[in-house]
Design a protein around this motif. Structure first.
Motif, PDB file in Angstrom:
ATOM      1  N   SER A 214       0.662  -1.177   0.183  1.00  0.00           N
ATOM      2  CA  SER A 214       0.214  -0.022  -0.206  1.00  0.00           C
ATOM      3  C   SER A 214       0.807   1.648   0.304  1.00  0.00           C
ATOM      4  CB  SER A 214      -0.916  -0.176   1.357  1.00  0.00           C
ATOM      5  OG  SER A 214      -0.229   0.255   2.061  1.00  0.00           O
ATOM      6  N   ASP A 215       2.554   1.021   0.513  1.00  0.00           N
ATOM      7  CA  ASP A 215       2.476   2.479   0.558  1.00  0.00           C
ATOM      8  C   ASP A 215       4.277   2.765  -0.591  1.00  0.00           C
ATOM      9  OD1 ASP A 215       4.839   0.263   1.228  1.00  0.00           O
ATOM     10  OD2 ASP A 215       5.581   1.504   3.330  1.00  0.00           O
ATOM     11  N   ALA A 216       4.236   1.416  -1.229  1.00  0.00           N
ATOM     12  CA  ALA A 216       5.188   1.553  -2.504  1.00  0.00           C
ATOM     13  C   ALA A 216       3.926   2.155  -3.833  1.00  0.00           C
ATOM     14  CB  ALA A 216       5.429   0.243  -3.524  1.00  0.00           C
TER      15      ALA A 216
ATOM     16  N   MET B  88      10.026  -4.626  -6.418  1.00  0.00           N
ATOM     17  CA  MET B  88      10.983  -4.940  -5.747  1.00  0.00           C
ATOM     18  C   MET B  88      10.878  -5.420  -4.139  1.00  0.00           C
ATOM     19  SD  MET B  88      14.105  -2.000  -5.744  1.00  0.00           S
ATOM     20  CE  MET B  88      15.066  -2.816  -5.759  1.00  0.00           C
ATOM     21  N   ILE B  89       9.791  -4.673  -3.737  1.00  0.00           N
ATOM     22  CA  ILE B  89       9.424  -5.781  -2.730  1.00  0.00           C
ATOM     23  C   ILE B  89       8.204  -7.635  -3.613  1.00  0.00           C
ATOM     24  CG2 ILE B  89       7.703  -5.644  -1.030  1.00  0.00           C
ATOM     25  CD1 ILE B  89       7.828  -2.749  -0.412  1.00  0.00           C
ATOM     26  N   ARG B  90       7.763  -7.319  -3.971  1.00  0.00           N
ATOM     27  CA  ARG B  90       7.167  -8.436  -4.027  1.00  0.00           C
ATOM     28  C   ARG B  90       7.803  -9.692  -4.546  1.00  0.00           C
ATOM     29  NH1 ARG B  90       3.208  -7.439  -9.032  1.00  0.00           N
ATOM     30  NH2 ARG B  90       2.705  -9.625  -8.098  1.00  0.00           N
TER      31      ARG B  90
ATOM     32  N   ILE C 287      13.902  -6.392  -0.900  1.00  0.00           N
ATOM     33  CA  ILE C 287      14.226  -5.655  -0.042  1.00  0.00           C
ATOM     34  C   ILE C 287      13.226  -5.534   0.842  1.00  0.00           C
ATOM     35  CG2 ILE C 287      15.353  -3.781  -2.053  1.00  0.00           C
ATOM     36  CD1 ILE C 287      12.639  -2.398  -2.121  1.00  0.00           C
ATOM     37  N   ARG C 288      13.201  -5.476   1.564  1.00  0.00           N
ATOM     38  CA  ARG C 288      12.582  -5.085   2.806  1.00  0.00           C
ATOM     39  C   ARG C 288      12.371  -4.039   3.158  1.00  0.00           C
ATOM     40  NH1 ARG C 288       9.907  -8.277   0.149  1.00  0.00           N
ATOM     41  NH2 ARG C 288       9.322  -9.999   1.114  1.00  0.00           N
ATOM     42  N   LYS C 289      11.563  -3.940   3.627  1.00  0.00           N
ATOM     43  CA  LYS C 289      11.777  -2.015   4.485  1.00  0.00           C
ATOM     44  C   LYS C 289      11.841  -2.647   5.977  1.00  0.00           C
ATOM     45  CE  LYS C 289       8.799   2.316   5.251  1.00  0.00           C
ATOM     46  NZ  LYS C 289       7.913   3.231   4.993  1.00  0.00           N
TER      47      LYS C 289
END
Length: 574
Positions: free
Chosen positions: A16-18, A26-28, A32-34
């Motif tokens: 939701s915040d991408a 990159m997250i999916r 990477i992970r925030k």
């Protein structure tokens, strides 16, 4: 690598915040992970791509004669105070104190540190030129981190610094780095363009940004299709117009008109029934504590960076209300050039205007039929506005075009900005002390990866160009519970490994559709599908991610075809 052993947490949901596609993918794709605002962890798949970029950079930098170093991220305040940037750099510089109450910062860049290193080690012209580079973590305390790793607070960067004995040597160093950057981004498989740029807080006399073309880019790029001219919007030049000859008989008598509570261009235009292009905005700037009036046509936008550079100001801001009143005698919204008691400079856009509308330097009043030469004088005309579509190219007769871009690299001619302030000198052939001429050259590693994704994706996921792909091939057995399917898959996997091909064997006990979706999401360029039906005929399927084209190859020939495709794509990038 066997998929079952990989730390590769893929996902179907869009975070939701991408905000941009590269951050989402990159997250999916499990890259990477925030951790916290503007700070990310790179997972194994993502870090493999990072290392691919770094390897290309190292090869090209070494080829250009640069030597790799590794400098401290923690930097003492004394160096920044010596260069003059400790207070100037702003809040992006994260300052802190150690247990002994000494001031330090986390390095957002390393001009001070490298200059200190070189001034202590290099003493004579015989030791020049030098070009030192590093690939290291930086920290800039961005006010609003966004777009994932494209604008974050902690990031990987390649920064290089050249030191030369004279301007000719510095120009050669710059040209070498410019050529190396072109090679780097070409080898990464990117569609990019070098553009002229402002040097910003780094300083220096000249610079180029390397921009990756993408609709999601933060920056507007101005370029000419007729010649090679290209610049970012901050730097884009406006050609000086030909001076028209206006006769004094064309000048109408100046009028003062009451305009109660009318301040903006839109309000003045409507109230006086004139076009915005007939109005002149008078902007009062605070340039290093001194007021300056800048004139521009009402339908144009001022470029504050151009104004700052033209005035040679260290700091430039719009004047506050007190300074405006002192300069004009009136509150904000009524400034004009007639009778003003500060220096007046003007954008080219008003050079040929006659019978203009301006503020009257009197509250609730404007002037009509104002003319340069009769009613006020302009100290200088200059290029001070923001470029617009349809403007003429400043280098040829063509018209400029606008596209969006992502900055991935920046090269600067620094001159003596740091070497003079920090006394980085050497002895010339005659034993005389001279100041070194510097250049600096940066590449955002994570930004390059994200920019590559912004150029290479579809509705199913990432489409890696071969040079940056974390793995070149994924071998996908349709059903791992079929012994013949698994044996063929294992044999192909082993043969690819033996040939030095980076390959994943998807040995998960999952449905074929799940495996196919994950392979597309993470963007592996080539997929070998091993299914019982084709295998019974002696074939396997080879699918190309970018085109979606599928072909059948004999099990004994597929590795040869894969190697041929990989070699062809890598050679094309080179």
């Amino acid at each position: 690598m066997r998929y079952s052993e990989m730390h590769l947490p893929t996902g179907r949901e869009i975070p939701s915040d991408a905000e941009v596609i590269s951050n989402q993918l990159m997250i999916r794709a499990g890259m990477i992970r925030k951790l916290t605002s503007g700070i990310y962890s790179y997972l194994p798949l993502g870090y493999r791509v990072i290392r691919k970029v770094e390897q290309i950079i190292r090869e090209e930098m070494d080829k250009a004669g640069a030597q790799e170093v590794h400098l401290p991220m923690v930097q003492p305040a004394e160096l920044w105070q010596e260069s003059g940037r400790w207070n100037y750099y702003g809040k992006e510089l994260l300052r802190f104190r150690d247990r002994n109450d000494r001031d330090y910062c986390l390095g957002p860049t390393h001009e001070e540190v490298i200059t200190d290193l070189v001034r202590n080690d290099i003493k004579t012209y015989r030791q020049l030129p030098r070009n030192l580079y590093q690939i290291q973590t930086k920290f800039r305390d961005e006010v609003r981190p966004r777009f994932g790793v494209m604008r974050c607070r902690e990031f990987g960067m390649k920064d290089a610094y050249s030191f030369d004995a004279d301007e000719a040597g510095a120009e050669t160093s710059y040209e070498k780095m410019f050529a190396a950057y072109n090679s780097i981004f070409r080898r990464c498989g990117l569609k990019y363009r070098p553009v002229e740029a402002d040097s910003g807080s780094i300083g220096g006399s000249f610079s180029h940004e390397f921009m990756v073309m993408a609709e999601s880019g933060e920056d507007a790029i101005v370029f000419c299709e007729k010649c090679s001219y290209a610049a970012n919007l901050e730097k884009a030049e406006i050609a000086r117009p030909e001076k028209n000859v206006h006769l004094e008989k064309d000048w109408l008598p100046m009028e003062s008109i009451e305009t109660p509570a009318v301040r903006t261009i839109e309000e003045v235009s409507a109230f006086l029934n004139v076009l915005p292009r007939q109005i002149v905005k008078t902007l009062i700037f605070n340039a290093d504590g001194k007021p300056c009036a800048v004139l521009i046509r009402g339908d144009q936008e001022i470029n504050e960076i151009k104004v700052k550079n033209y005035l040679g100001a260290a700091e430039l801001t719009l004047a506050d209300d007190d300074m405006i009143v002192k300069a004009t005698g009136a509150p904000r919204g009524f400034a004009g050039a007639v009778g003003i008691n500060v220096k007046v400079i003007a954008d080219y856009s008003i050079m040929n205007l006659v019978n203009m509308v301006t503020g009257a330097n009197k509250e609730d009043y404007h002037l009509k039929n104002v003319n340069i030469g009769r009613d006020f004088q302009v100290a200088f005309f200059a290029d001070l506005r923001v470029s617009e579509p349809g403007d003429a190219c400043p280098r040829c007769t063509g018209a400029i075009k606008f596209v969006r871009g992502i900055e991935v690299g920046h090269v600067f001619k620094l001159g003596t900005k740091y070497s003079k302030a920090m006394k980085a000198s050497y002895l010339d052939r005659d034993g005389k002390e001279k100041i070194m001429i510097m250049g600096c050259y940066g590449i955002g590693i994570g930004r390059t990866v994200a920019a590559c994704i912004e150029q290479n994706f579809d509705q199913n996921g990432i489409i890696w160009p071969m040079p940056l792909a974390p793995y070149a091939v994924i071998v996908t057995p349709v059903n791992i519970n079929e012994p013949d399917v698994m044996k063929a898959s294992e044999d192909i996997y082993a043969e690819l490994l033996a040939c030095g091909v980076e390959v994943i064997l998807d040995d998960r006990d999952e449905r074929a559709g799940v495996k196919f979706k994950d392979a597309d999401l993470i963007g592996i360029p080539l997929r070998i599908v091993v299914g019982l039906k084709n295998l019974a005929q002696g074939y396997v399927e080879l699918k190309i991610r970018r085109t979606g084209k599928s072909s059948l190859y004999a099990t004994g020939d597929v590795v040869r075809e894969v190697r041929k495709i990989i070699t062809s794509e890598l050679n094309e990038a080179d």
